[in-house]
Scaffold this motif. Structure first.
Motif, PDB file in Angstrom:
ATOM      1  N   VAL A 158      40.076  -8.632 -49.214  1.00 51.35           N
ATOM      2  CA  VAL A 158      38.844  -9.280 -49.657  1.00 51.35           C
ATOM      3  C   VAL A 158      37.637  -8.585 -49.039  1.00 51.35           C
ATOM      4  O   VAL A 158      36.634  -8.313 -49.714  1.00 51.35           O
ATOM      5  N   ARG A 159      37.717  -8.274 -47.756  1.00 53.28           N
ATOM      6  CA  ARG A 159      36.603  -7.586 -47.089  1.00 53.28           C
ATOM      7  C   ARG A 159      36.399  -6.196 -47.673  1.00 53.28           C
ATOM      8  O   ARG A 159      35.266  -5.766 -47.925  1.00 53.28           O
ATOM      9  N   GLN A 160      37.481  -5.491 -47.903  1.00 55.26           N
ATOM     10  CA  GLN A 160      37.388  -4.137 -48.449  1.00 55.26           C
ATOM     11  C   GLN A 160      36.732  -4.136 -49.824  1.00 55.26           C
ATOM     12  O   GLN A 160      35.853  -3.312 -50.116  1.00 55.26           O
ATOM     13  N   LEU A 161      37.140  -5.065 -50.684  1.00 54.04           N
ATOM     14  CA  LEU A 161      36.596  -5.127 -52.040  1.00 54.04           C
ATOM     15  C   LEU A 161      35.143  -5.588 -52.066  1.00 54.04           C
ATOM     16  O   LEU A 161      34.388  -5.198 -52.959  1.00 54.04           O
ATOM     17  N   THR A 162      34.758  -6.391 -51.091  1.00 60.07           N
ATOM     18  CA  THR A 162      33.422  -6.990 -51.105  1.00 60.07           C
ATOM     19  C   THR A 162      32.408  -6.227 -50.264  1.00 60.07           C
ATOM     20  O   THR A 162      31.241  -6.071 -50.659  1.00 60.07           O
ATOM     21  N   PHE A 163      32.846  -5.726 -49.103  1.00 58.63           N
ATOM     22  CA  PHE A 163      31.907  -5.145 -48.152  1.00 58.63           C
ATOM     23  C   PHE A 163      32.052  -3.640 -47.945  1.00 58.63           C
ATOM     24  O   PHE A 163      31.151  -3.003 -47.402  1.00 58.63           O
ATOM     25  N   ASP A 168      34.289   1.336 -41.909  1.00 56.38           N
ATOM     26  CA  ASP A 168      32.906   0.951 -41.635  1.00 56.38           C
ATOM     27  C   ASP A 168      32.810  -0.256 -40.719  1.00 56.38           C
ATOM     28  O   ASP A 168      31.752  -0.507 -40.124  1.00 56.38           O
ATOM     29  N   MET A 169      33.894  -1.020 -40.602  1.00 59.04           N
ATOM     30  CA  MET A 169      33.825  -2.282 -39.860  1.00 59.04           C
ATOM     31  C   MET A 169      34.836  -2.409 -38.729  1.00 59.04           C
ATOM     32  O   MET A 169      34.791  -3.352 -37.949  1.00 59.04           O
ATOM     33  N   SER A 276      29.526 -13.075 -45.135  1.00 59.70           N
ATOM     34  CA  SER A 276      29.567 -13.602 -46.498  1.00 59.70           C
ATOM     35  C   SER A 276      28.715 -12.757 -47.421  1.00 59.70           C
ATOM     36  O   SER A 276      27.790 -12.062 -46.986  1.00 59.70           O
ATOM     37  N   CYS A 277      29.051 -12.843 -48.681  1.00 55.42           N
ATOM     38  CA  CYS A 277      28.291 -12.148 -49.726  1.00 55.42           C
ATOM     39  C   CYS A 277      28.385 -13.006 -50.977  1.00 55.42           C
ATOM     40  O   CYS A 277      29.452 -13.104 -51.591  1.00 55.42           O
ATOM     41  N   GLY A 278      27.294 -13.673 -51.323  1.00 57.98           N
ATOM     42  CA  GLY A 278      27.329 -14.567 -52.469  1.00 57.98           C
ATOM     43  C   GLY A 278      28.314 -15.708 -52.263  1.00 57.98           C
ATOM     44  O   GLY A 278      28.210 -16.470 -51.295  1.00 57.98           O
ATOM     45  N   ARG A 279      29.298 -15.796 -53.134  1.00 55.25           N
ATOM     46  CA  ARG A 279      30.284 -16.873 -53.078  1.00 55.25           C
ATOM     47  C   ARG A 279      31.568 -16.467 -52.342  1.00 55.25           C
ATOM     48  O   ARG A 279      32.571 -17.168 -52.419  1.00 55.25           O
ATOM     49  N   ILE A 280      31.525 -15.352 -51.657  1.00 53.69           N
ATOM     50  CA  ILE A 280      32.696 -14.851 -50.930  1.00 53.69           C
ATOM     51  C   ILE A 280      32.394 -14.857 -49.436  1.00 53.69           C
ATOM     52  O   ILE A 280      31.330 -14.415 -49.007  1.00 53.69           O
ATOM     53  N   ALA A 281      33.342 -15.362 -48.639  1.00 54.83           N
ATOM     54  CA  ALA A 281      33.153 -15.403 -47.186  1.00 54.83           C
ATOM     55  C   ALA A 281      34.456 -15.067 -46.486  1.00 54.83           C
ATOM     56  O   ALA A 281      35.550 -15.206 -47.058  1.00 54.83           O
ATOM     57  N   LEU A 282      34.337 -14.627 -45.239  1.00 56.90           N
ATOM     58  CA  LEU A 282      35.491 -14.239 -44.434  1.00 56.90           C
ATOM     59  C   LEU A 282      35.689 -15.218 -43.287  1.00 56.90           C
ATOM     60  O   LEU A 282      34.725 -15.778 -42.759  1.00 56.90           O
ATOM     61  N   VAL A 283      36.956 -15.379 -42.887  1.00 58.54           N
ATOM     62  CA  VAL A 283      37.273 -16.275 -41.781  1.00 58.54           C
ATOM     63  C   VAL A 283      38.403 -15.672 -40.962  1.00 58.54           C
ATOM     64  O   VAL A 283      39.307 -15.027 -41.496  1.00 58.54           O
ATOM     65  N   GLY A 284      38.353 -15.840 -39.649  1.00 59.39           N
ATOM     66  CA  GLY A 284      39.400 -15.306 -38.783  1.00 59.39           C
ATOM     67  C   GLY A 284      39.287 -13.802 -38.602  1.00 59.39           C
ATOM     68  O   GLY A 284      38.197 -13.222 -38.672  1.00 59.39           O
ATOM     69  N   ASP A 285      40.436 -13.152 -38.386  1.00 61.69           N
ATOM     70  CA  ASP A 285      40.450 -11.721 -38.089  1.00 61.69           C
ATOM     71  C   ASP A 285      39.781 -10.867 -39.150  1.00 61.69           C
ATOM     72  O   ASP A 285      39.242  -9.801 -38.845  1.00 61.69           O
TER      73      ASP A 285
END
Length: 357
Positions: A158-163, A168-169, A276-285
């Motif tokens: 999810v992070r890769q597709l969104t951010f 980079d992170m 987060s980006c729009g309606r997508i957010a990250l949680v945990g690792d």
């Protein structure tokens, strides 16, 4: 009234914990997990601080306590295996430690009736638009969701597709290592042995299965590149790092090749300007890994899920407001844990590391 549809990627700890709270608050929750079934692996996990409040609110604290490993501490030894000191159980086991498989089993059980779990599948594409997110899967048909949450670990899809790219992170802490189990030939009983020298560390311990010895062989590395290699190359790197070592090293290297539960990973942190980006957010690792050396991964995952869900509830479902409040509340806690992770990495042969891979 139509329920808000949410998708959570990842069924380890942060994902099911978030699923529990969101389902409780009236959301229509789906969890997708790339593994074919609930994972039955991983070291023991420990809990510290506010994580106990989260477990209590979920109604599982008493059950979790029933699986306490009751670790007795760790003996420090030199290159010859001679004792040089002792570490109390709390250093590695926190205030409470349980086998990870028990935690994931309990989290799945308390959510399975109200949450839709999809195993053996993964997100392949995310298309954000004003009213939701179109999610494409590797196996299932595409679906629309109102919100999407990445709880899928350090190498989060999810992070890769969104951010953007992982490099980079990710901040590598200069440490990689192999883990596996073998016969408990040392007769350890809920205790551990730790030998650390310049650039390497051997950590041995026995938990709930008295006949098994869990082995961790850590060594300094310049990048996490070995994570993407095959087992043969990973084993070769471990052997090179421990070549010439005495004590238990020769026997452990022999046992490594015979182990059917071998795994390899590098110690990294995730650093992001926003979660987060729009309606997508990250949680945990996936959004803010503090590294296994911090001892805070499980507690941080639980507290992160709890904080995210609580802010969504406080904001009346307004995700923009909720995501901003979630980050503002949690970032100081994450920053503190990441400092601990960097400091502790040195004990196991790592260094400060650098961003990227």
């Amino acid at each position: 009234m139509t329920k808000t549809k949410v998708l959570i990627s990842g069924a380890s700890v942060a994902g099911p914990a978030l699923a529990y709270f969101l389902h409780r608050d009236g959301y229509d929750v789906t969890v997708v997990e790339r593994a074919p079934e609930l994972r039955d692996s991983g070291y023991a996990v420990d809990f510290r601080g506010r994580a106990f409040d989260v477990l209590e609110e979920m109604g599982i604290l008493a059950e979790i306590r029933e699986h306490d490993t009751k670790m007795r501490g760790t003996v420090l030894v030199d290159e010859r295996g001679v004792e040089t000191g002792r570490l109390p159980a709390e250093v590695f086991a926190g205030e409470l430690e349980v086998p990870k498989r028990e935690l994931t089993r309990i989290l799945h059980r308390i959510t399975a009736d109200g949450v839709a779990y999809v195993f053996d599948d993964s997100i392949s594409a995310l298309t954000r638009h004003e009213s939701g997110v179109t999610v494409e899967f590797e196996r299932s048909a595409a679906r629309e969701f109102d919100l999407v949450f990445g709880a899928d670990g350090v190498y989060s899809k999810v992070r890769q597709l969104t951010f953007g790219p992982h490099a980079d992170m990710l901040r590598h802490l200069g440490l990689s290592g192999a883990g596996f189990s073998t016969a408990n030939y040392l007769g350890l009983d809920r205790n551990g042995l730790l030998q650390h020298a310049t650039g390497t560390a051997i950590y041995l311990f026995s938990l709930d299965a008295a006949e098994r010895l869990t082995v961790s062989l850590s060594f300094g590395t310049a990048s996490p590149a070995l994570d993407r290699c095959g087992r043969d190359e990973q084993e070769k790197a471990v052997r090179a790092a421990f070549a010439g070592h005495g004590w238990q090293a020769p026997r452990l290297l022999e046992a490594m090749s015979e182990a059917d539960d071998f795994y390899f990973s590098s110690t990294c942190q995730v650093h992001m300007d926003r979660w987060s980006c729009g309606r997508i957010a990250l949680v945990g690792d996936s959004g803010y890994c503090a590294a296994p050396t911090s001892g805070m991964g499980t507690s941080q995952a639980l507290i992160g899920a709890w904080t995210l869900a609580r802010n969504l509830a406080s904001a009346g479902g307004d995700h923009t407001t909720a995501f901003a409040a979630y980050e503002a509340e949690l970032r100081p806690y994450v920053a503190e844990n990441q400092v601990k992770g960097r400091q502790a990495a040195v004990m196991f042969g790592g260094g400060a590391g650098s961003a990227g891979s």
